[in-house]
Design a protein around this motif. Structure first.
Motif, mmCIF file in Angstrom:
data_model
loop_
_atom_site.group_PDB
_atom_site.id
_atom_site.type_symbol
_atom_site.label_atom_id
_atom_site.label_comp_id
_atom_site.label_asym_id
_atom_site.label_seq_id
_atom_site.Cartn_x
_atom_site.Cartn_y
_atom_site.Cartn_z
ATOM 1 N N GLN A 1 0.819 -1.209 0.000
ATOM 2 C CA GLN A 1 0.000 0.000 0.000
ATOM 3 C C GLN A 1 0.855 1.261 0.000
ATOM 4 O O GLN A 1 0.375 2.329 -0.358
ATOM 5 N N PHE A 2 2.121 1.122 0.373
ATOM 6 C CA PHE A 2 2.950 2.318 0.484
ATOM 7 C C PHE A 2 3.642 2.682 -0.823
ATOM 8 O O PHE A 2 4.551 3.469 -0.862
ATOM 9 N N ASP A 3 3.184 2.090 -1.917
ATOM 10 C CA ASP A 3 3.565 2.555 -3.244
ATOM 11 C C ASP A 3 2.705 3.742 -3.654
ATOM 12 O O ASP A 3 2.962 4.384 -4.666
ATOM 13 N N GLN A 4 1.675 4.020 -2.836
ATOM 14 C CA GLN A 4 0.760 5.098 -3.170
ATOM 15 C C GLN A 4 1.369 6.453 -2.819
ATOM 16 O O GLN A 4 2.364 6.550 -2.110
ATOM 17 N N LEU A 5 0.740 7.510 -3.320
ATOM 18 C CA LEU A 5 1.264 8.861 -3.185
ATOM 19 C C LEU A 5 0.847 9.494 -1.868
ATOM 20 O O LEU A 5 -0.219 9.175 -1.326
ATOM 21 N N PRO A 6 1.663 10.430 -1.334
ATOM 22 C CA PRO A 6 1.210 11.184 -0.160
ATOM 23 C C PRO A 6 -0.120 11.881 -0.441
ATOM 24 O O PRO A 6 -0.290 12.514 -1.487
ATOM 25 N N GLY A 7 -1.061 11.735 0.492
ATOM 26 C CA GLY A 7 -2.399 12.292 0.320
ATOM 27 C C GLY A 7 -3.401 11.300 -0.227
ATOM 28 O O GLY A 7 -4.601 11.590 -0.274
ATOM 29 N N GLN A 8 -2.937 10.124 -0.628
ATOM 30 C CA GLN A 8 -3.843 9.118 -1.192
ATOM 31 C C GLN A 8 -4.425 8.247 -0.071
ATOM 32 O O GLN A 8 -3.735 7.896 0.884
ATOM 33 N N ILE A 9 -5.704 7.939 -0.186
ATOM 34 C CA ILE A 9 -6.369 7.102 0.813
ATOM 35 C C ILE A 9 -5.910 5.654 0.628
ATOM 36 O O ILE A 9 -6.043 5.073 -0.450
ATOM 37 N N ILE B 1 -10.063 2.343 4.123
ATOM 38 C CA ILE B 1 -11.165 2.918 4.897
ATOM 39 C C ILE B 1 -11.828 1.794 5.662
ATOM 40 O O ILE B 1 -12.086 0.716 5.112
ATOM 41 N N ASP B 2 -12.087 2.028 6.960
ATOM 42 C CA ASP B 2 -12.940 1.093 7.688
ATOM 43 C C ASP B 2 -14.046 1.894 8.356
ATOM 44 O O ASP B 2 -14.229 3.079 8.080
ATOM 45 N N SER B 3 -14.788 1.282 9.248
ATOM 46 C CA SER B 3 -15.975 1.933 9.807
ATOM 47 C C SER B 3 -15.655 3.132 10.683
ATOM 48 O O SER B 3 -16.508 3.990 10.901
ATOM 49 N N GLY B 4 -14.415 3.215 11.189
ATOM 50 C CA GLY B 4 -14.111 4.286 12.135
ATOM 51 C C GLY B 4 -13.023 5.238 11.713
ATOM 52 O O GLY B 4 -12.766 6.215 12.414
ATOM 53 N N GLU B 5 -12.356 4.999 10.578
ATOM 54 C CA GLU B 5 -11.257 5.878 10.199
ATOM 55 C C GLU B 5 -10.960 5.815 8.702
ATOM 56 O O GLU B 5 -11.213 4.813 8.038
ATOM 57 N N ILE B 6 -10.446 6.921 8.204
ATOM 58 C CA ILE B 6 -9.938 7.022 6.838
ATOM 59 C C ILE B 6 -8.430 7.170 6.947
ATOM 60 O O ILE B 6 -7.940 8.140 7.537
ATOM 61 N N CYS B 7 -7.666 6.198 6.413
ATOM 62 C CA CYS B 7 -6.206 6.210 6.554
ATOM 63 C C CYS B 7 -5.565 6.747 5.287
ATOM 64 O O CYS B 7 -5.810 6.249 4.181
ATOM 65 N N VAL B 8 -4.731 7.773 5.463
ATOM 66 C CA VAL B 8 -4.150 8.524 4.360
ATOM 67 C C VAL B 8 -2.634 8.412 4.406
ATOM 68 O O VAL B 8 -2.020 8.549 5.472
ATOM 69 N N PHE C 1 4.385 11.042 4.434
ATOM 70 C CA PHE C 1 5.780 10.772 4.095
ATOM 71 C C PHE C 1 6.281 9.444 4.657
ATOM 72 O O PHE C 1 6.937 8.663 3.955
ATOM 73 N N ASP C 2 6.003 9.175 5.930
ATOM 74 C CA ASP C 2 6.599 8.013 6.587
ATOM 75 C C ASP C 2 5.583 7.136 7.307
ATOM 76 O O ASP C 2 5.932 6.405 8.225
ATOM 77 N N GLY C 3 4.322 7.208 6.916
ATOM 78 C CA GLY C 3 3.318 6.388 7.582
ATOM 79 C C GLY C 3 1.925 6.761 7.150
ATOM 80 O O GLY C 3 1.695 7.183 6.011
ATOM 81 N N LEU C 4 0.999 6.608 8.092
ATOM 82 C CA LEU C 4 -0.403 6.874 7.831
ATOM 83 C C LEU C 4 -0.963 7.854 8.840
ATOM 84 O O LEU C 4 -0.576 7.843 10.005
ATOM 85 N N ILE C 5 -1.885 8.688 8.386
ATOM 86 C CA ILE C 5 -2.720 9.476 9.277
ATOM 87 C C ILE C 5 -4.115 8.877 9.223
ATOM 88 O O ILE C 5 -4.714 8.761 8.150
ATOM 89 N N ALA C 6 -4.604 8.468 10.393
ATOM 90 C CA ALA C 6 -5.935 7.877 10.496
ATOM 91 C C ALA C 6 -6.921 8.956 10.937
ATOM 92 O O ALA C 6 -6.925 9.358 12.100
ATOM 93 N N LYS D 1 -10.983 3.975 -1.284
ATOM 94 C CA LYS D 1 -9.545 3.734 -1.372
ATOM 95 C C LYS D 1 -9.026 4.240 -2.717
ATOM 96 O O LYS D 1 -9.654 4.038 -3.765
ATOM 97 N N GLY D 2 -7.890 4.921 -2.671
ATOM 98 C CA GLY D 2 -7.287 5.450 -3.891
ATOM 99 C C GLY D 2 -7.620 6.903 -4.158
ATOM 100 O O GLY D 2 -6.923 7.566 -4.940
ATOM 101 N N ASP D 3 -8.674 7.418 -3.550
ATOM 102 C CA ASP D 3 -8.993 8.846 -3.701
ATOM 103 C C ASP D 3 -7.865 9.688 -3.113
ATOM 104 O O ASP D 3 -7.180 9.281 -2.167
ATOM 105 N N MET D 4 -7.716 10.887 -3.652
ATOM 106 C CA MET D 4 -6.654 11.791 -3.214
ATOM 107 C C MET D 4 -7.209 12.916 -2.349
ATOM 108 O O MET D 4 -8.274 13.472 -2.642
ATOM 109 N N LEU D 5 -6.490 13.243 -1.302
ATOM 110 C CA LEU D 5 -6.756 14.430 -0.498
ATOM 111 C C LEU D 5 -5.653 15.445 -0.760
ATOM 112 O O LEU D 5 -4.491 15.092 -0.937
ATOM 113 N N GLY D 6 -6.044 16.715 -0.748
ATOM 114 C CA GLY D 6 -5.051 17.764 -0.945
ATOM 115 C C GLY D 6 -5.205 18.450 -2.289
ATOM 116 O O GLY D 6 -6.005 18.097 -3.120
#
Length: 337
Positions: free
Chosen positions: A281-289, A292-299, A302-307, A332-337
């Motif tokens: 999953q970490f081949d994805q770009l910064p800002g990319q989802i 997603i689960d029932s309680g959080e959107i993980c984005v 640079f070095d991890g995820l923001i939930a 999943k795959g949608d971009m934020l930013g």
């Protein structure tokens, strides 16, 4: 006058039992941080001859006139209130001079005070500042301490001079910042510390037992006033930087990003590291989802995820992620930013 002190950890003195005469105090404040401090001064019998607060201002989407929290408290408790549009004119000077105060106490007032006002009290003017001065001089010390990832902050009580937050220190005590603190919870804790410290400071002043310690200007840092532009999240930043930004900008201006061209405010989040089972999953770009689960959107960052756990989309209400997912097309795959 009877005063008993006890040595405690990280503190030179703690007042256990004190009897002292009333002081005539003019209290300058606007934000709710100051209310527990004002309440403590009143409960100790000090004569709050006047409270000075900023004028009512237009606020909110409908630009309705809104009073400061301190004004509301004064009206509820029948305290004398003065709301000058500024402090440079002769009318404000003459009014404050006539109060014949022993001390001016300034806490989150929000207006720079001219030297001739500062010098009016019989003793002097003191400021309660929410940082370990000389670090974080300025308007938003609590927010910037969290944004910058500090592990501790505190309260400094200083004798005011003509500059901003540069006066000699009367008392200074530290407070740890926990991983779960945000600017709101830390503000409450610092206000509780400040209300105890101001009583101690007044007793020291009354008994001429205080020591004025100059600040080391070479160690100074600054906490400028916040604006909405401070809230923009850069997803190419480290996860801890983004997490600190989110918790440091509550309750305003709130950290934000963009989703499908609309402002996406983030109120609560957590950060997560890269785990083995997330490698693909970490081949994805910064800002990319990432998921997603029932309680959080993980984005991805640079070095991890923001939930993301609590948010508000432009034009909508603040809500838990669970509710947002139920009513919006986000995947999943949608971009934020």
């Amino acid at each position: 006058m009877s005063i008993v002190y006890q040595e405690v950890q990280n503190t030179q003195y703690s007042i256990l039992d004190t009897q002292y005469p009333k002081m005539r105090i003019v209290f300058f404040a606007s934000g709710k941080f100051a209310i527990p401090i004002l309440r403590e001064l009143l409960s100790c019998g000090h004569d709050i001859v006047c409270v000075v607060s900023q004028p009512d201002k237009k606020a909110g989407r409908r630009l309705k006139m809104r009073a400061t929290p301190v004004k509301d408290y004064c009206l509820e408790n029948n305290l004398a209130l003065f709301q000058p549009s500024g402090l440079n004119g002769s009318s404000a000077f003459n009014y404050l001079k006539a109060l014949d105060a022993d001390l001016f106490i300034v806490v989150q007032y929000g207006i720079i005070m001219p030297e001739r006002i500062i010098s009016l009290p019989k003793i002097f003017s003191i400021n309660i500042h929410a940082s370990l001065l000389p670090k974080y001089r300025g308007a938003a010390p609590i927010n910037w301490a969290i944004i910058n990832g500090e592990k501790e902050t505190g309260i400094s009580i200083i004798k005011m001079d003509e500059f901003v937050d540069t006066g000699e220190i009367i008392l200074k005590k530290s407070l740890p910042i926990s991983e779960n603190d945000d600017a709101q919870t830390l503000s409450v804790a610092l206000s509780e510390l400040a209300k105890k410290m101001i009583i101690e400071a007044i007793v020291l002043i009354q008994n001429k037992m205080f020591k004025l310690t100059p600040q080391e200007d070479v160690l100074a840092s600054y906490a400028p006033k916040l604006s909405k532009k401070n809230g923009l999240i850069r997803w190419d930043r480290p996860k801890e930087d983004i997490y600190n930004l989110i918790r440091g900008l509550l309750p305003w201006p709130v950290a934000y990003t963009y989703f499908k061209g609309r402002v996406f405010k983030i109120y609560k989040a957590a950060h997560k590291g890269i785990k083995d089972n997330f490698n693909s999953q970490f081949d994805q770009l910064p800002g990319q989802i990432v998921f997603i689960d029932s309680g959080e959107i993980c984005v991805r960052c640079f070095d991890g995820l923001i939930a993301i756990k609590e948010l508000q989309c432009e034009g909508g209400r603040r809500m838990p992620v669970r509710d947002f997912i139920a009513g919006h097309d986000i995947k999943k795959g949608d971009m934020l930013g």
